[in-house]
Design an enzyme around this catalytic site. Structure first.
Site, PDB file in Angstrom:
ATOM      1  N   ASP A 247     -20.395  -4.620 -48.483  1.00  0.00           N
ATOM      2  CA  ASP A 247     -19.117  -4.109 -48.018  1.00  0.00           C
ATOM      3  C   ASP A 247     -18.177  -5.239 -47.605  1.00  0.00           C
ATOM      4  O   ASP A 247     -18.578  -6.398 -47.480  1.00  0.00           O
ATOM      5  CB  ASP A 247     -19.325  -3.174 -46.825  1.00  0.00           C
ATOM      6  CG  ASP A 247     -19.856  -1.808 -47.245  1.00  0.00           C
ATOM      7  OD1 ASP A 247     -19.835  -1.525 -48.448  1.00  0.00           O
ATOM      8  OD2 ASP A 247     -20.280  -1.055 -46.361  1.00  0.00           O
ATOM      9  N   LYS A 269     -14.802  -0.829 -49.079  1.00  0.00           N
ATOM     10  CA  LYS A 269     -13.769   0.204 -48.976  1.00  0.00           C
ATOM     11  C   LYS A 269     -12.962  -0.085 -47.715  1.00  0.00           C
ATOM     12  O   LYS A 269     -13.529  -0.313 -46.649  1.00  0.00           O
ATOM     13  CB  LYS A 269     -14.384   1.612 -48.880  1.00  0.00           C
ATOM     14  CG  LYS A 269     -15.218   1.998 -50.080  1.00  0.00           C
ATOM     15  CD  LYS A 269     -15.504   3.471 -50.099  1.00  0.00           C
ATOM     16  CE  LYS A 269     -16.341   3.947 -48.927  1.00  0.00           C
ATOM     17  NZ  LYS A 269     -17.704   3.418 -48.951  1.00  0.00           N
ATOM     18  N   MET A 382     -12.641   1.420 -36.192  1.00  0.00           N
ATOM     19  CA  MET A 382     -11.387   1.512 -36.953  1.00  0.00           C
ATOM     20  C   MET A 382     -10.287   2.039 -36.033  1.00  0.00           C
ATOM     21  O   MET A 382      -9.543   2.964 -36.365  1.00  0.00           O
ATOM     22  CB  MET A 382     -11.568   2.411 -38.182  1.00  0.00           C
ATOM     23  CG  MET A 382     -12.552   1.848 -39.201  1.00  0.00           C
ATOM     24  SD  MET A 382     -12.958   2.989 -40.541  1.00  0.00           S
ATOM     25  CE  MET A 382     -14.152   4.060 -39.719  1.00  0.00           C
TER      26      MET A 382
END
Length: 467
Positions: A247, A269, A382
């Site tokens: 990732d 992503k 996030m």
């Protein structure tokens, strides 16, 4: 090469040890592990050696050394502080062609003890030829870390099946090919995990169908960014991988630890950016595993904390592919620790809640009354996504506007930045932060002034005066 590395068979052979202090005890432990018959000459015995004597594991034959004690002796160790005696022993042993080691005196040694990594029957011995013992110890620690404790059981089981394999594959090259495939399959990991029956089942299948390759998927948490925080098991798996799907949060330092000839594929992503779909990632995992490859799915933090690891393993299970999980230090734990912000504290927070900013304001409802409880620390992964909406919802449901918050960017790395402010300043703070970032909300944030240890933290007021 100053020394020829050899392995001595000391089983039922007599070894004479002169001296019985702590240094002698350390040598005797090694000798007993090799099943040597240990005779001791010394005036006094340390407590550890006395215990061995009571347990009848060693023999105390005399208090003073005599030449006659060298009869029928295979090897001698002198561990005394008497330099004259040590020289006498060394000279006599050389004359009689008996191997001798005078501890801590390389000039009086016909052999030296290597640094040993014991995974019997697998044994690795290393030496600096007596030049740098401290460096050798440091190297041994690094090398030992890549050898699982049960690795010796792999060799034991292989040894028990060696004749069977030899009968089935009469050609040497066929046998070599078989063992290479077996040791590169999940057979080894089953043994390391204590699942010997499963391992033997794999072995039997490969004997019957030697051309069949058995792949697996290994979900690995790479931790919060700093390569020093990678777990030992994660490092071992990365060294065995055939294919690695990683990732965007996996640092280059960690990728540098992957086996050099492994195929590394970026499948990162990032929110609000065009990137590979989860369905495509799953198809890649299954495709490579069905080719018989050991596929490592390398994710930042921990794969089961907002990492969609569960979805990937469900797909592996549905495809009848073997899998395992190596947990990692999740960002919430790693970044808070490196920022000096304990997530729980008896004076400030009785619990902690992990949520993600990505889905906070979507179709998935949150219990804002619980999230707004000031007795809980709130960790938002996030956090830059929907930060203002999160702040407004929390304040609406009872969180104080002055609740301390911390935004941590590039946590645990040399680029770590921590900005401290208030809940009602969240939109302004995020303008000064970089991505990726983690948001911590709660009274525990005030402890950063006392407990910050990794890098000096930045206060919002400082940003305002310098920007």
């Amino acid at each position: 090469m100053d020394y020829l590395p050899v392995f001595l068979d000391l089983k039922n052979k007599y070894v004479l040890v002169i001296g019985a202090g702590e240094v002698a005890f350390n040598k005797i432990k090694l000798l007993l592990r090799a099943n040597a018959l240990v005779n001791i000459v010394s005036r006094n015995l340390c407590s550890e050696i006395r215990r061995l004597l009571v347990e009848k594991k060693v023999s105390w034959i005399a208090q003073e050394f005599q030449i006659s004690y060298l009869k029928n002796i295979f090897l001698v160790i002198a561990a005394t502080s008497n330099t004259e005696l040590n020289l006498k022993i060394f000279n006599k042993c050389n004359k009689l062609k008996i191997l001798v080691n005078v501890v801590d005196d390389q000039s009086k040694c016909s052999f030296i003890f290597p640094s040993i990594i014991d995974r019997s029957p697998l044994i690795v011995a290393m030496s600096s030829s007596g030049q740098a013992p401290v460096l050798l110890r440091l190297l041994r620690k690094k090398i030992e870390s890549i050898f699982p404790m049960r690795l010796g059981n792999v060799a034991k089981i292989a040894g028990r099946w060696r004749l069977t394999v030899k009968k089935h594959f009469s050609n040497f090259l066929e046998r070599k090919h078989f063992w290479e495939k077996l040791f590169n399959s999940i057979f080894v990991q089953h043994i390391i995990n204590g699942k010997e029956k499963k391992a033997i089942s794999i072995l039997q299948k490969m004997i019957k169908k030697p051309s069949r390759l058995i792949g697996e998927i290994i979900l690995v948490g790479a931790g919060p960014g700093n390569s020093d925080l990678l777990t030992l098991r994660a490092f071992q798996v990365m060294q065995e991988a055939d294919v690695v799907l990683y990732d965007s949060l996996v640092s280059q330092d960690i990728l540098n630890l992957v086996r050099r000839d492994a195929k590394c594929i970026y499948v990162g992503k990032r929110a609000r950016l065009k990137s590979i779909t989860q369905e495509k990632i799953i198809k890649l995992l299954i495709f490579f595993a069905k080719q018989g490859k050991k596929v490592v799915r390398l994710k930042g933090g921990d794969s089961f904390i907002f990492g969609r690891g569960g979805e990937e393993l469900e797909a592996a299970q549905n495809a009848n592919i073997d899998f395992q999980v190596v947990p990692g230090i999740t960002a919430g734990i790693g970044l808070s620790a490196y920022s000096g912000i304990p997530l729980t504290h008896r004076d400030y927070a009785q619990g902690v809640i992990f949520i993600t900013g990505y889905k906070c304001m979507g179709n998935t409802p949150n219990n804002w009354s619980i999230l707004s409880d000031p007795s809980y620390t709130l960790v938002v992964y996030m956090g830059s996504l929907n930060a203002l909406e999160i702040s407004e919802k929390l304040i609406l449901h009872g969180r104080s506007k002055s609740t301390p918050i911390a935004i941590i960017s590039n946590g645990t790395t040399i680029n770590q930045e921590v900005i401290i402010g208030r809940l009602d300043e969240i939109e302004k703070i995020f303008k000064f932060s970089s991505s990726p970032s983690l948001l911590i909300i709660g009274q525990v944030v005030v402890l950063h002034k006392k407990l910050a240890w990794f890098k000096k933290l930045t206060n919002l007021s400082n940003i305002e005066t310098t920007s």
